[in-house]
Design an enzyme around this catalytic site. Structure first.
Site, PDB file in Angstrom:
ATOM      1  N   ASN A 172       0.853  -1.183   0.000  1.00 43.00           N
ATOM      2  CA  ASN A 172       0.000   0.000   0.000  1.00 43.00           C
ATOM      3  C   ASN A 172       0.892   1.236   0.000  1.00 43.00           C
ATOM      4  O   ASN A 172       1.401   1.664   1.026  1.00 43.00           O
ATOM      5  CB  ASN A 172      -0.922  -0.012   1.221  1.00 43.00           C
ATOM      6  CG  ASN A 172      -1.941  -1.118   1.159  1.00 43.00           C
ATOM      7  OD1 ASN A 172      -2.912  -1.039   0.411  1.00 43.00           O
ATOM      8  ND2 ASN A 172      -1.713  -2.180   1.932  1.00 43.00           N
ATOM      9  N   GLU A 173       1.079   1.787  -1.176  1.00 42.21           N
ATOM     10  CA  GLU A 173       1.993   2.906  -1.363  1.00 42.21           C
ATOM     11  C   GLU A 173       1.345   4.212  -0.904  1.00 42.21           C
ATOM     12  O   GLU A 173       0.130   4.260  -0.651  1.00 42.21           O
ATOM     13  CB  GLU A 173       2.377   3.017  -2.844  1.00 42.21           C
ATOM     14  CG  GLU A 173       3.074   1.791  -3.409  1.00 42.21           C
ATOM     15  CD  GLU A 173       4.527   1.664  -2.958  1.00 42.21           C
ATOM     16  OE1 GLU A 173       4.908   2.316  -1.966  1.00 42.21           O
ATOM     17  OE2 GLU A 173       5.280   0.907  -3.594  1.00 42.21           O
ATOM     18  N   PRO A 174       2.141   5.290  -0.777  1.00 40.74           N
ATOM     19  CA  PRO A 174       1.561   6.594  -0.461  1.00 40.74           C
ATOM     20  C   PRO A 174       0.399   6.928  -1.390  1.00 40.74           C
ATOM     21  O   PRO A 174       0.474   6.734  -2.602  1.00 40.74           O
ATOM     22  CB  PRO A 174       2.742   7.550  -0.688  1.00 40.74           C
ATOM     23  CG  PRO A 174       3.944   6.719  -0.357  1.00 40.74           C
ATOM     24  CD  PRO A 174       3.617   5.349  -0.858  1.00 40.74           C
TER      25      PRO A 174
END
Length: 649
Positions: A172-174
């Site tokens: 879950n990236e920025p």
């Protein structure tokens, strides 16, 4: 030792509310990642046993990467030695690269099998890992089914997490939503750059992955996030003490009612209660803490040490220090003198001088200096200026290259060198045949595929030749260049073996042969694939053996730790700093340039895409700038060292 006990270890730092007032997540700090991993493994084992007594299933959310591997090692140990059964366990893994074949060396299916599932009695139907072989149009349906399986299992009881440098949890990236579910995502460039070493180049890292969502993770009944090492310290500080924001997905964990961060001391080092404890509560002041606080205050206010006032100390929570020690002027002078005494242009000791306030002894002179270099270029990258100074001042300098560094050589370099050798020996049919075989292998080689032993040897010889060229340039006798080729490293892959007695014996034998008056070793524990850490452990083990055996020379030996291309010591920790003038800075860079296979582009750049000489120059000039800002003399550049004080009889 923690490994022999089934009781969880306790955290190393105080847990009172006052000291934790900036922390928005429960954090527990252990003295080592080993003990912290044992703590987590015990909690998981206790849940499994409890559910077995109840006749129920235990549902685990599992992570991959280097962080949880010791936890899995302990769980395997509990299974084999204590009879812990996993027949009542259901697992859901966080993520998988897409696309990805399950038998690939990069696959998380293979990772979990090798580290856990192949060694325990879990039922295969109870193992759930995102499928990297799906057609893209089938991914959405798979993700919905994955979510349904978690729900049908009763939800995840314990979710184990690591944390990425961007603050990502899972993949879950920025920008990930608080309510996101299992889905296909595009990977951030920083995440791909961090994975580049595992894939032998950024171009080989997948651009997408299937991951549990933030909402999926937050639905777990219990969350344990683990982090080890200095490289995670800054993002841990943001996740624990920062505001909740999508740009740092780990901050969403502040909303969870049963989430703990389990850290080692290095990963926790930027938490306020550890880095600046005077900001959270009154301190028990000692010499080291006074120095750290004063240097911090000086940098914070952009004032030289000797300009700090009583009001400055009072304003930043150090009023009790003034009350205990006296005036600001008195404290300033003590710390100024401490810092001044770390600076020396004589890293081997200055002959015929008063050495009572110097970091190194004047006698004997000249000394025998042994520099341990984990890879064949760490010596000149990290302490090239000091190495040159030792040679210039007449000391007998030895360099021990601990590993071959062969996996960091690009395939093109092998072809280039064989091309040259074939042209020189044009009539050598055996050599030409070998060249054609190597080219055929490399042309069919897949990303991450292990080189043949012959190619590994050629790559090692390339790096050996470069190291010898650097030694010659620096004035180190070629006979004093020792190529240890420690066995733990020689796997042909990024993943190394644990170090063994053979590694320690090789190091022990060299120490006994050289009998140095001073040892320099890499204390940089944040290199991306852990070689520096293992190399240092091997040196420590060899020194411990020498001390136990009562070797006379070891008790008169100083051990200095330098840091490598990844970070520098904090100024407050430095115990010896060696100034480097413009001429020697250029000489240092020229020595680094001798490592041509690492020039322009390194196989393992870590999280910094600059060349190693650029990192070294920036780090050394920044240290000099900081010293100057504190009120010291202005130098072109400086290299810093911390002394390792081993137990002496």
């Amino acid at each position: 030792m923690a490994e022999t006990s089934t009781k969880p270890t306790t955290a190393s730092f105080p847990r009172d509310e006052e000291s934790r007032k900036f922390e928005k997540i429960n954090t527990y700090v252990h003295d080592s990642s080993q003990n912290a991993s044992f703590f987590v493994a015990n909690e998981i084992a206790d849940l499994i046993r409890q559910r077995q007594k109840q006749g129920k299933m235990a549902v685990l959310g599992l992570a991959t990467g280097s962080t949880p591997t010791k936890v899995y090692d302990f769980l395997v140990k509990f299974h084999k030695e204590e009879g812990l059964s996993f027949k009542n366990v259901i697992t859901f893994n966080l993520d998988e690269y897409f696309p990805m074949e399950p038998d690939s060396i990069h696959s998380y299916v293979r990772f979990m099998n090798e580290h856990l599932f192949d060694h325990i009695d879990i039922k295969k139907e109870n193992v759930n890992i995102p499928d990297g072989t799906l057609d893209k149009e089938d991914v959405r349906e798979f993700c919905e089914d994955f979510e349904k399986k978690i729900k049908d299992a009763g939800g995840i009881d314990i979710q184990v997490l690591g944390i990425g440098r961007t603050g990502h949890i899972g993949f879950n990236e920025p920008g990930s939503s608080l309510i996101s579910k299992t889905r296909l995502v595009r990977l951030d460039r920083v995440t791909r750059l961090d994975a580049a070493s595992d894939f032998f180049g950024l171009e080989n890292v997948p651009t997408r992955a299937i991951t549990m969502g933030v909402g999926t993770i937050l639905s777990a009944k219990r969350i344990i996030l683990m982090a080890w090492g200095e490289g995670k310290a800054m993002i841990i500080n943001e996740a624990v003490e920062g505001s909740i924001r999508e740009s740092v997905p780990a901050t969403f964990l502040q909303n969870h009612q049963n989430c703990d961060f389990i850290l080692d001391e290095a990963a926790a080092s930027e938490l306020t209660r550890i880095s600046t404890p005077w900001l959270v509560s009154e301190c028990d002041w000692n010499e080291k803490l006074i120095k750290r606080a004063t240097l911090w205050l000086s940098e914070k206010l952009n004032k030289a040490i000797l300009k700090l006032t009583n009001e400055d100390y009072n304003e930043y929570g150090m009023g009790n220090l003034i009350a205990e020690v006296g005036s600001a002027e008195h404290i300033n002078l003590i710390v100024f003198n401490q810092l001044q005494r770390t600076i020396t242009g004589w890293p081997g000791g200055k002959p015929n001088a008063d050495d009572s306030q110097r970091p190194e002894r004047k006698d004997p002179y000249p000394k025998t200096s042994l520099i341990f270099s984990p890879h064949p270029d760490d010596d000149v990258i990290s302490m090239g200026g000091t190495l040159l100074r030792l040679v210039d001042q007449g000391h007998e300098v030895h360099v021990a290259y601990q590993t071959s560094g062969n996996i960091a050589v690009f395939d093109d370099e092998v072809i280039r060198f064989l091309d040259f050798a074939t042209d020189i020996q044009a009539e050598d049919e055996e050599l030409r045949k070998k060249f054609l075989e190597v080219r055929a292998f490399l042309s069919a080689k897949k990303p991450g595929q292990v080189d043949s032993p012959e190619i590994q040897n050629i790559k090692g010889l390339i790096r050996k030749g470069e190291a010898l060229a650097a030694c010659r340039y620096c004035g180190v006798d070629e006979n004093n260049a020792h190529f240890q080729n420690l066995p733990f490293y020689e796997t042909g892959t990024v993943k190394k073996n644990p170090f063994s007695e053979e590694d320690v014996q090789i190091t022990y034998d060299l120490l006994q042969k050289v009998k140095p008056h001073q040892i320099f070793a890499a204390g940089d524990l944040s290199d991306p694939h852990g070689t520096h850490r293992v190399c240092l452990q091997i040196i420590y083990a060899a020194i411990d053996r020498l001390v136990r055996e009562g070797s006379d020379w070891i008790n008169d030996c100083y051990v200095w730790l330098y840091r490598g291309a990844w970070q520098e010591w904090d100024i407050a920790d430095m115990e010896m700093t060696v100034p480097i003038g413009p001429k020697d800075m250029n000489r240092k860079k020229n020595a680094i340039f001798k490592h041509q296979s690492q020039k322009d582009s390194a196989m393992f750049p870590g999280n910094d895409e600059r060349e190693f000489w650029q990192r070294a120059e920036q780090r050394n000039t920044e240290t000099a700038r900081k010293y100057n800002a504190l009120g010291m003399a202005e130098y072109e550049a400086m290299e810093g060292f911390v002394r390792y004080k081993f137990n002496r009889p």
